[in-house]
Design an enzyme around this catalytic site. Structure first.
Site, PDB file in Angstrom:
ATOM      1  N   CYS A 122      -1.926  -0.350   7.268  1.00 41.07           N
ATOM      2  CA  CYS A 122      -1.072   0.846   7.277  1.00 41.07           C
ATOM      3  C   CYS A 122      -1.194   1.584   8.606  1.00 41.07           C
ATOM      4  O   CYS A 122      -0.216   2.146   9.105  1.00 41.07           O
ATOM      5  CB  CYS A 122      -1.436   1.730   6.089  1.00 41.07           C
ATOM      6  SG  CYS A 122      -1.096   0.897   4.511  1.00 41.07           S
ATOM      7  N   SER A 175      -7.537   7.898   3.549  1.00 43.29           N
ATOM      8  CA  SER A 175      -7.577   7.345   4.908  1.00 43.29           C
ATOM      9  C   SER A 175      -6.887   5.980   4.951  1.00 43.29           C
ATOM     10  O   SER A 175      -7.222   5.090   4.172  1.00 43.29           O
ATOM     11  CB  SER A 175      -9.056   7.217   5.319  1.00 43.29           C
ATOM     12  OG  SER A 175      -9.179   6.786   6.640  1.00 43.29           O
ATOM     13  N   GLU A 211       1.355   3.729   2.017  1.00 44.11           N
ATOM     14  CA  GLU A 211       2.039   4.061   3.267  1.00 44.11           C
ATOM     15  C   GLU A 211       3.158   3.059   3.561  1.00 44.11           C
ATOM     16  O   GLU A 211       4.253   3.436   4.009  1.00 44.11           O
ATOM     17  CB  GLU A 211       1.040   4.082   4.436  1.00 44.11           C
ATOM     18  CG  GLU A 211      -0.099   5.084   4.251  1.00 44.11           C
ATOM     19  CD  GLU A 211      -1.314   4.477   3.534  1.00 44.11           C
ATOM     20  OE1 GLU A 211      -1.147   3.555   2.700  1.00 44.11           O
ATOM     21  OE2 GLU A 211      -2.445   4.930   3.808  1.00 44.11           O
ATOM     22  N   CYS A 239      -5.694   2.209   5.646  1.00 38.01           N
ATOM     23  CA  CYS A 239      -6.336   0.945   6.046  1.00 38.01           C
ATOM     24  C   CYS A 239      -5.752   0.461   7.374  1.00 38.01           C
ATOM     25  O   CYS A 239      -4.801   1.032   7.901  1.00 38.01           O
ATOM     26  CB  CYS A 239      -6.145  -0.118   4.960  1.00 38.01           C
ATOM     27  SG  CYS A 239      -4.528  -0.934   5.037  1.00 38.01           S
ATOM     28  N   HIS A 294       0.869  -1.167   0.000  1.00 41.03           N
ATOM     29  CA  HIS A 294       0.000   0.000   0.000  1.00 41.03           C
ATOM     30  C   HIS A 294       0.916   1.231   0.000  1.00 41.03           C
ATOM     31  O   HIS A 294       2.114   1.122   0.304  1.00 41.03           O
ATOM     32  CB  HIS A 294      -0.892  -0.018   1.244  1.00 41.03           C
ATOM     33  CG  HIS A 294      -2.115  -0.867   1.116  1.00 41.03           C
ATOM     34  ND1 HIS A 294      -3.137  -0.837   2.028  1.00 41.03           N
ATOM     35  CD2 HIS A 294      -2.484  -1.757   0.154  1.00 41.03           C
ATOM     36  CE1 HIS A 294      -4.088  -1.673   1.649  1.00 41.03           C
ATOM     37  NE2 HIS A 294      -3.719  -2.253   0.524  1.00 41.03           N
TER      38      HIS A 294
HETATM   39 ZN   LIG Z   1      -3.128   0.317   3.657  1.00 38.79          ZN
END
Ligand SMILES: [Zn+2]
Ligand SMILES: [Ca+2]
Ligand SMILES: [Ca+2]
Ligand SMILES: [Zn+2]
Lengths: 156, 156
Positions: free
Chosen positions: A93, A88, A63, A90, A61
């Site tokens: 992350c 936002s 991040e 998950c 992801h």
């Molecule tokens: Zn994530």
């Protein structure tokens, strides 16, 4: 560790540039940047986009990829850093942010999707949502264009 | 999705083999395996060890690396899988397990360190702790030998 609004806009712009790059590669258009606040000059330690499509990766992801881009850092560095992300974060992350005790997360938007913001706040992380129109438009377009890829990215 | 104890021992043995490999490479000796339970024959989708030292990676904990090793999977696959890990999973890896709604986590030991087990249980994940002597001995030795690397791995 408050940053003036213009610095937050700079951090988000870095993340958004990565998100746009990913979109143009056919990937999930989420970007992130890890910025270290040392004195007057912030330093972008890592910036990256989601790599699900580009690297066939279930865990990169934006991040996570930004943390990876930053490489191994001492605990003290993370504790003086801000994670910028276009969407936002998950729960994975969120967990990464909590693992490294990153004290501040700046989020482009949480209209298209909401992740682990409550858990971040519960652990004392400062969460700032900028409600950025460009982040919202880009993500909305992607979710409409590629709902299967998007669902895979959030485990649905 | 209960597995007979001997299958859990098999899954843990796979994770432990990776942990031992990492130890002999000078790395953090934590291993993990993602096992899909389809009918009578479980399938190891991915198995890996922590890559902090080997790949200079701050995010490739064993569980993340096992998910990465498994590659992109449909949601239904994760929901019929078990994550085996030699040590109680940290909050990042806990988040990854929750993201993909993996319903069952089998942990080698949680004596040397405890991660996000409570959060897993709170979300309905079945958590099994095997209290395995070999996992405990290997991890204890490593923490004593390389406390700085270990602390870095848990954000301390
Ligand atoms: Zn994530
Ligand atoms: Ca980068
Ligand atoms: Ca493997
Ligand atoms: Zn972990």
């Amino acid at each position: 560790m408050p940053s003036p609004p213009n610095l937050d806009n700079l951090g988000l712009a870095t993340a958004l540039a990565k998100a746009r790059k990913s979109y143009h590669e056919g990937g999930v258009p989420i970007g992130a940047a890890l910025v270290y606040h040392s004195g007057d000059t912030p330093v972008v330690l890592g910036c990256a986009h989601n790599q699900r499509i580009q690297k066939s990766s279930p865990t990169l992801h934006a991040e996570i990829a930004a943390l990876e881009d930053a490489g191994r850092q001492k605990a003290a560095v993370y504790r003086h850093s801000t994670m910028y992300t276009t969407l936002s974060p998950c729960i994975m992350c969120t967990g990464a942010i909590l693992l490294y005790k990153i004290p501040r997360v700046v989020i482009g938007e949480n209209v298209n999707w909401v992740g682990g913001e409550d858990l971040l706040k519960k652990h004392g992380v400062e969460v700032v949502v900028l409600d950025d129109p460009e982040c919202k438009t880009l993500m909305k377009r992607y979710i409409e264009e590629k709902p299967e890829d998007w669902n895979e990215d959030i485990g649905e």
